[in-house]
Design a protein around this motif. Sequence first.
Motif, PDB file in Angstrom:
ATOM      1  N   UNK A  91       0.830  -1.201   0.000  1.00 17.02           N
ATOM      2  CA  UNK A  91       0.000   0.000   0.000  1.00 17.02           C
ATOM      3  C   UNK A  91       0.870   1.260   0.000  1.00 17.02           C
ATOM      4  N   UNK A  92       0.196   2.397  -0.208  1.00 14.21           N
ATOM      5  CA  UNK A  92       0.911   3.675  -0.078  1.00 14.21           C
ATOM      6  C   UNK A  92       1.393   3.820   1.352  1.00 14.21           C
ATOM      7  N   UNK A  93       2.686   4.083   1.539  1.00 13.45           N
ATOM      8  CA  UNK A  93       3.167   4.196   2.915  1.00 13.45           C
ATOM      9  C   UNK A  93       2.627   5.442   3.604  1.00 13.45           C
ATOM     10  N   UNK A  94       2.424   5.375   4.905  1.00 12.85           N
ATOM     11  CA  UNK A  94       2.071   6.588   5.644  1.00 12.85           C
ATOM     12  C   UNK A  94       3.280   7.510   5.712  1.00 12.85           C
ATOM     13  N   UNK A  95       3.037   8.761   5.990  1.00 19.03           N
ATOM     14  CA  UNK A  95       4.154   9.707   6.101  1.00 19.03           C
ATOM     15  C   UNK A  95       3.794  10.829   7.067  1.00 19.03           C
ATOM     16  N   UNK A  96       4.816  11.385   7.687  1.00 16.60           N
ATOM     17  CA  UNK A  96       4.675  12.578   8.520  1.00 16.60           C
ATOM     18  C   UNK A  96       5.620  13.651   7.996  1.00 16.60           C
ATOM     19  N   UNK A  97       5.121  14.887   7.947  1.00 16.19           N
ATOM     20  CA  UNK A  97       5.863  15.999   7.354  1.00 16.19           C
ATOM     21  C   UNK A  97       5.947  17.157   8.348  1.00 16.19           C
ATOM     22  N   UNK A  98       7.145  17.621   8.603  1.00 16.71           N
ATOM     23  CA  UNK A  98       7.358  18.827   9.428  1.00 16.71           C
ATOM     24  C   UNK A  98       7.908  19.899   8.491  1.00 16.71           C
ATOM     25  N   UNK A  99       7.132  20.971   8.329  1.00 20.13           N
ATOM     26  CA  UNK A  99       7.526  22.045   7.415  1.00 20.13           C
ATOM     27  C   UNK A  99       7.617  23.342   8.196  1.00 20.13           C
ATOM     28  N   UNK A 100       8.774  23.990   8.047  1.00 19.46           N
ATOM     29  CA  UNK A 100       9.005  25.293   8.672  1.00 19.46           C
ATOM     30  C   UNK A 100       9.516  26.255   7.608  1.00 19.46           C
ATOM     31  N   UNK A 101       9.079  27.510   7.700  1.00 17.06           N
ATOM     32  CA  UNK A 101       9.491  28.484   6.688  1.00 17.06           C
ATOM     33  C   UNK A 101       9.476  29.883   7.275  1.00 17.06           C
ATOM     34  N   UNK A 102      10.288  30.748   6.650  1.00 17.53           N
ATOM     35  CA  UNK A 102      10.350  32.164   7.065  1.00 17.53           C
ATOM     36  C   UNK A 102      10.113  33.060   5.859  1.00 17.53           C
ATOM     37  N   UNK A 103       9.434  34.157   6.126  1.00 17.78           N
ATOM     38  CA  UNK A 103       9.167  35.170   5.109  1.00 17.78           C
ATOM     39  C   UNK A 103      10.068  36.373   5.307  1.00 17.78           C
ATOM     40  N   UNK A 152       2.083  22.092  -0.724  1.00 17.15           N
ATOM     41  CA  UNK A 152       1.076  23.050  -1.182  1.00 17.15           C
ATOM     42  C   UNK A 152       0.184  23.516  -0.035  1.00 17.15           C
ATOM     43  N   UNK A 153      -0.003  22.678   0.965  1.00 13.25           N
ATOM     44  CA  UNK A 153      -0.726  23.104   2.171  1.00 13.25           C
ATOM     45  C   UNK A 153       0.083  24.179   2.898  1.00 13.25           C
ATOM     46  N   UNK A 154       1.367  23.923   3.055  1.00 10.57           N
ATOM     47  CA  UNK A 154       2.235  24.900   3.722  1.00 10.57           C
ATOM     48  C   UNK A 154       2.309  26.201   2.928  1.00 10.57           C
ATOM     49  N   UNK A 155       2.341  26.081   1.606  1.00 11.95           N
ATOM     50  CA  UNK A 155       2.455  27.287   0.773  1.00 11.95           C
ATOM     51  C   UNK A 155       1.220  28.168   0.901  1.00 11.95           C
ATOM     52  N   UNK A 156       0.058  27.528   1.033  1.00 14.51           N
ATOM     53  CA  UNK A 156      -1.165  28.299   1.239  1.00 14.51           C
ATOM     54  C   UNK A 156      -1.125  29.029   2.577  1.00 14.51           C
ATOM     55  N   UNK A 157      -0.611  28.352   3.595  1.00 15.88           N
ATOM     56  CA  UNK A 157      -0.499  28.978   4.913  1.00 15.88           C
ATOM     57  C   UNK A 157       0.480  30.141   4.884  1.00 15.88           C
ATOM     58  N   UNK A 158       1.545  29.995   4.097  1.00 16.27           N
ATOM     59  CA  UNK A 158       2.504  31.097   3.955  1.00 16.27           C
ATOM     60  C   UNK A 158       1.855  32.314   3.286  1.00 16.27           C
ATOM     61  N   UNK A 159       1.020  32.061   2.285  1.00 17.02           N
ATOM     62  CA  UNK A 159       0.313  33.172   1.644  1.00 17.02           C
ATOM     63  C   UNK A 159      -0.556  33.899   2.655  1.00 17.02           C
ATOM     64  N   UNK A 160      -1.223  33.136   3.527  1.00 21.97           N
ATOM     65  CA  UNK A 160      -2.060  33.737   4.562  1.00 21.97           C
ATOM     66  C   UNK A 160      -1.210  34.573   5.523  1.00 21.97           C
ATOM     67  N   UNK A 161      -0.052  34.040   5.914  1.00 25.52           N
ATOM     68  CA  UNK A 161       0.837  34.783   6.819  1.00 25.52           C
ATOM     69  C   UNK A 161       1.336  36.070   6.175  1.00 25.52           C
ATOM     70  N   UNK A 162       1.542  36.005   4.858  1.00 24.40           N
ATOM     71  CA  UNK A 162       2.040  37.190   4.146  1.00 24.40           C
ATOM     72  C   UNK A 162       0.921  38.171   3.819  1.00 24.40           C
ATOM     73  N   UNK A 163      -0.326  37.791   4.120  1.00 21.78           N
ATOM     74  CA  UNK A 163      -1.461  38.642   3.797  1.00 21.78           C
ATOM     75  C   UNK A 163      -1.686  38.760   2.306  1.00 21.78           C
TER      76      UNK A 163
END
Length: 701
Positions: free
Chosen positions: A399-411, A493-504
């Motif tokens: 099956x598709x393996x499960x995965x965990x992702x930790x994403x951190x970013x700065x603007x 792409x989830x993180x990128x959307x959150x970054x857009x929100x943080x950047x207003x």
Amino acid sequence: MKRRSFLGLAAGGLTVAIALPGCSLLPVLPKRPLPTAEDAMSWLRHEQGRYTLYLPRAEMGQNMLTALKQVASEELGVAWAAVQVRLPDTRTIRRVKATVGSDSIREFALLLAQACATLRDALARGQTQGLLAAEPRPVESLRSFAGRGRHVGRPAPLEQGLAIVRGAPLYAADVRLAGMVYGRVLRAPVSPELASRAKTLSEDAARAVPGFVALLRDPGLRMGGSEGVGIVARTPGALVRIEAALAVEWQIEGGFEATDVEALIDVNARLAKGTLAHRLRDDAAVAQAPWDIDLLLQVPLAAHGALEPRAAVAQWSQPEGLLRLWVGSQDIFYQRDAVARQLGLDEAQVRVQACRIGGAFGGRMLCTVEMEAAVLARRLGGAVKVQWSRAQELQQGFHRPPSQHRIRARLHEGRVQQWWHAFATSHILFTNAAMPRWMQTVSSFVGDAGAARSAQLPYRVPQQRIEFDLARLPVFTGPWRGLGAGPNAFALETAWDLLADKAGADPLAFRLAHIDDSRLGAVLRQAARLGRWGHVLPIVPGKLRARGLACGIYKGLSYAATVAEVEVDASSGEWRVLGLSCVHDCGHIINPDQVRAQCEGNLVWGLAMVLSDGLPVGSSAVAATSFAEAPIPRLPQVPPLAVELIDSTQAPTGAGETAMVCAAAAIANALAAASGCRATRLPVLASDMLAAMQSQATTRL
């Protein structure tokens, strides 16, 4: 990867490997030769004005039968009915690589066109006998790559379409042979990764069942750590009664729970021990300053969900010393190699016939049911059909393996300056369903390109750190549509959307501001137009509506962007997708209907990731035995799908899995925009959505 190259990458190579305790002989490794012009000549036959094309790809619903017939008909300059397409066997054509990676048009269409042009010109010269040598020629001289033609670039009649509707015998399960009996291999009700064997069984009771033929124990029936018990009967119904009468008691070594699987891919625990083992990029400054986003995302185990449970028919002919197999596999040559090795036969003694596959998605790569049928047929000296149940598909397949992702970013000044993506998952290409533990450990030195697929950002960020770890899990994991592209692209792409929100910033404008690739920018803009991005949605009392988008590049070659429109019930958390709009660029298009169908399939897979994918793990096994426990989207849950294709003069680059890079994330981003609550664990359950909205409301108070 060739075996020699693989061993060369492992320190010490074979000498070190065989010295490890508990290891066995190297398993049969699939050969993946790139197709050549000479190979393409073996795909064609001509006799008395009629042409036969032996399809060099597996047919599993992507409709290569139709697409490559279009290429052949166009290049030969003949009517549609003049070309007959057949699925090959291993004696009909030269060895070809497995049907994987959305490579069929990209790697095979040009060579087929050249072969057809060679045949066409030979016939024009009056040559009608003998074998032709390949005559490679430039793309610009080929009719099928000159743009829209008589056959190419247009919809075409679906090969085998009428036969499918009429229920004609196209699949391995449809094969009927004289004197054929039915087989099944019984296994302990635990993951095949665990060692298990039959401790006691009631053989006399089984033999007394009407229709009993044989009870067989054979090393070839071993799967992973599971020793199988083969039973054979005159009817499928007798198999059920024989299994019940045997009342097998199993001896099982070890065990695990769902929490053990989760612990093995705990990315935070792994980061706490230091850097992860594999780096895709390593130029990000990991400073102590606060991150603008710090996100943990979790994607569960998921099944392929193919509608056809796998089946195989094997027939041993003693006078000829020939074993024939009818299979639904993505690689008939690998099936031949694996069976020949296990049974001690020469390749010439094994002939494998390809049958249509009722859905594969990467799951029909290994030799499973095919080996079971082959072993039983050889032992009995006749014809045997083995048909897996849905429970076997879920509990014995990978099956598709499960995965965990930790994403951190700065603007910095509205732009992403630093990106750090760390994830933990299990093996995909180096699957534990085929590799013993010692061999997978050695392979881990070179990582796993399948697990890493689409983890690279499609955006411009000056400092990036992308790293991952692999863990062997107690359940089988392996290739699943798009390999790691679905989970990895969902995370970024989830993180990128959150970054857009943080950047207003508007999510569309924010993405475009970070894109250098003009083709990616084009599909994103066109998808925004198609999905009416920025248009006000109607207000419905008690409902929360919004749009979300995502985009990406698959294998660095094909481009897609999706806009999703969703609705969330404010009182229950129930949600549904109202529409999905996708724009797709895979270069030159042979059949627009089929490319569109592939896009639609990927959109539904993306919906499944967010809606229902999540294969439950119980005590030492996958807990699901049917679609009730491992559901796929039902028709009422599938929204209207709008797909636009960008046709171009660029070479074909593959359509089968491309939209996996954006479908799930677009839906999840729309849900976040509608509810104000961002999903960090898939699938997104209504109860979780409601709890998040209630928590958010309480926080505001």
